[in-house]
Design a protein around this motif. Structure first.
Motif, PDB file in Angstrom:
ATOM      1  N   TYR A  16       0.651  -1.147  -0.123  1.00  0.00           N
ATOM      2  CA  TYR A  16      -0.162   0.086  -0.004  1.00  0.00           C
ATOM      3  C   TYR A  16       0.927   1.294  -0.041  1.00  0.00           C
ATOM      4  O   TYR A  16       2.030   1.230   0.523  1.00  0.00           O
ATOM      5  CB  TYR A  16      -0.971   0.081   1.395  1.00  0.00           C
ATOM      6  CG  TYR A  16      -1.739  -1.224   1.340  1.00  0.00           C
ATOM      7  CD1 TYR A  16      -2.607  -1.453   0.491  1.00  0.00           C
ATOM      8  CD2 TYR A  16      -1.502  -2.086   2.455  1.00  0.00           C
ATOM      9  CE1 TYR A  16      -3.589  -2.360   0.591  1.00  0.00           C
ATOM     10  CE2 TYR A  16      -2.367  -3.231   2.653  1.00  0.00           C
ATOM     11  CZ  TYR A  16      -3.363  -3.456   1.567  1.00  0.00           C
ATOM     12  OH  TYR A  16      -4.160  -4.468   1.810  1.00  0.00           O
ATOM     13  N   SER A  20      -2.629   5.085   0.493  1.00  0.00           N
ATOM     14  CA  SER A  20      -3.512   4.250   0.923  1.00  0.00           C
ATOM     15  C   SER A  20      -3.626   4.078   2.502  1.00  0.00           C
ATOM     16  O   SER A  20      -4.601   3.818   3.138  1.00  0.00           O
ATOM     17  CB  SER A  20      -3.274   2.810   0.087  1.00  0.00           C
ATOM     18  OG  SER A  20      -3.381   3.041  -1.057  1.00  0.00           O
ATOM     19  N   PHE A 102      -3.189  -0.374  -5.101  1.00  0.00           N
ATOM     20  CA  PHE A 102      -3.201   0.888  -4.002  1.00  0.00           C
ATOM     21  C   PHE A 102      -1.651   1.269  -3.724  1.00  0.00           C
ATOM     22  O   PHE A 102      -1.444   1.943  -2.863  1.00  0.00           O
ATOM     23  CB  PHE A 102      -3.941   0.223  -2.503  1.00  0.00           C
ATOM     24  CG  PHE A 102      -5.092  -0.126  -2.971  1.00  0.00           C
ATOM     25  CD1 PHE A 102      -6.282   0.816  -3.204  1.00  0.00           C
ATOM     26  CD2 PHE A 102      -5.538  -1.272  -3.004  1.00  0.00           C
ATOM     27  CE1 PHE A 102      -7.399   0.451  -3.559  1.00  0.00           C
ATOM     28  CE2 PHE A 102      -6.948  -1.722  -3.018  1.00  0.00           C
ATOM     29  CZ  PHE A 102      -8.008  -0.714  -3.379  1.00  0.00           C
ATOM     30  N   ILE A 183     -10.958   4.870  -3.539  1.00  0.00           N
ATOM     31  CA  ILE A 183     -10.090   4.740  -2.127  1.00  0.00           C
ATOM     32  C   ILE A 183     -10.983   4.225  -1.115  1.00  0.00           C
ATOM     33  O   ILE A 183     -10.685   3.324  -0.667  1.00  0.00           O
ATOM     34  CB  ILE A 183      -9.814   6.171  -1.926  1.00  0.00           C
ATOM     35  CG1 ILE A 183      -8.771   5.963  -0.575  1.00  0.00           C
ATOM     36  CG2 ILE A 183     -10.924   7.009  -1.338  1.00  0.00           C
ATOM     37  CD1 ILE A 183      -8.015   7.097  -0.142  1.00  0.00           C
ATOM     38  N   LEU A 186     -11.279   0.677  -1.006  1.00  0.00           N
ATOM     39  CA  LEU A 186     -10.018  -0.012  -0.297  1.00  0.00           C
ATOM     40  C   LEU A 186     -10.691  -0.327   1.372  1.00  0.00           C
ATOM     41  O   LEU A 186     -10.230  -1.162   2.040  1.00  0.00           O
ATOM     42  CB  LEU A 186      -8.616   0.741  -0.196  1.00  0.00           C
ATOM     43  CG  LEU A 186      -7.797   0.638   0.877  1.00  0.00           C
ATOM     44  CD1 LEU A 186      -7.183  -0.688   0.591  1.00  0.00           C
ATOM     45  CD2 LEU A 186      -6.789   1.834   0.865  1.00  0.00           C
TER      46      LEU A 186
END
Length: 310
Positions: A16, A20, A102, A183, A186
């Motif tokens: 990440y 992230s 990410f 995002i 995620l």
DNA sequence: TGGTGTTTACTGTACT
DNA sequence: AGTACAGTAAACACCA
């Protein structure tokens, strides 16, 4: 991008980016905003890799917070003394991650900041703008993306952090979040309910010391309530990204793209009003809420069990 | 004084 | 090859 084993995050670098990781930390918080120290703590708690070389990665993380418009700074209330501000996600940053990755975003999220005097011909009104009430025109500047903050052309002409800033989107992100690899993919998934209640943006408002009537959706009636008909795929790309349409607007599709960064300016201060809540504010905060749960539940099998600790 | 925040510069990597 | 993004280093200012 290699997919790490389910238990392999113990000592190697997580897949990440700092953006992230920071988004995870913020979204995992109940208030959807965290002071820097808590962001550090979240990352170190969950990713042992970051328990070393703290000077290095924390500097990088701070750099990312300042440099990337997807993060907004929220000042502390007077009754909440402490160092530094709170950091939150920009309402309209939900569109920036590359499919399935990410580590690298699809595009950099930027907020346009235009000098008041420089944008008279094509005003992009900031809800906190002192003149906003005098002009109800919300037109995206035709060159908005070029004029986005940080763009050399823009910096060269009007500079940064002017006293009168207006905001508009760069990067064509108006109208909400159409990409499944946002995002919030995620860190969040099902936003219904939370959205209807106007939370968690309400918590942010509350934090800032404002009364938060339950009228967010009446102020922004077009703000999406997740559609029942929104197609949802059961497929998951690497790293636990649900491939699905998140939602769509139930109302007007041509609403102006006027994000509401809470980044304060020296003269305007950081005093948001309820009417200053852009559609995206409610959308993002709401949608991000549940996905954090998804992340922690490791439904995709891509996240380290340590993430379940929260 | 240390933590926080901003900015610039540079390198490496991935994408087009 | 050019471009954009990520990561890192570093300098500096501000503030509790």
């Amino acid at each position: 991008m290699p997919r790490p084993g389910k238990n392999s995050y113990s000592d190697q670098k997580p897949p990440y980016s700092y953006i992230s990781l920071t988004a995870m930390a913020i979204q995992n918080s109940s208030e959807k905003m965290l002071p820097l120290s808590d962001i550090y703590k979240f990352i170190m708690d969950r990713f042992p890799y970051y328990r070393e070389n703290t000077q290095r990665w924390q500097n990088s993380l701070r750099h990312n917070l300042s440099f990337n418009d997807c993060f907004i700074k929220i000042p502390r209330r007077p009754d909440q003394p402490g160092k530094g501000s709170f950091w939150a996600l920009h309402p309209d940053c939900g569109d920036m991650f590359e499919n399935g990755s990410f580590l690298r975003r699809r595009k950099r999220f930027k907020v346009l900041r235009m000098e008041h005097a420089a944008c008279k011909s094509a005003p992009i009104l900031h809800p906190y703008h002192p003149h906003a009430q005098h002009n109800h025109t919300h037109h995206a500047h035709p060159h908005a993306s070029k004029l986005s903050m940080g763009h050399p052309d823009y910096l060269g002409s009007v500079g940064r952090l002017s006293h009168f800033q207006s905001y508009a989107l760069g990067g064509g992100q108006s109208g909400g979040f159409k990409h499944p690899f946002a995002i919030e993919s995620l860190i969040g998934r099902d936003y219904k309910g939370v959205m209807a209640s106007g939370l968690p943006i309400a918590s942010v408002m509350h934090h800032l010391g404002y009364s938060v009537p339950s009228m967010v959706n009446s102020v922004w009636p077009h703000v999406g309530v997740l559609s029942e008909s929104t197609p949802v795929s059961s497929e998951y790309p690497p790293f636990g990204v649900a491939v699905k349409g998140l939602y769509h607007h139930t109302g007007s599709s041509n609403m102006p793209a006027v994000p509401v960064p809470i980044k304060p300016t020296p003269t305007l201060g950081a005093v948001p009003s309820l009417t200053g809540l852009a559609p995206g504010t409610v959308q993002l905060c709401s949608r991000l809420d549940r996905e954090a749960t998804d992340l922690m539940e490791d439904k995709t099998g891509a996240l380290h069990p340590s993430l379940l600790q929260s």
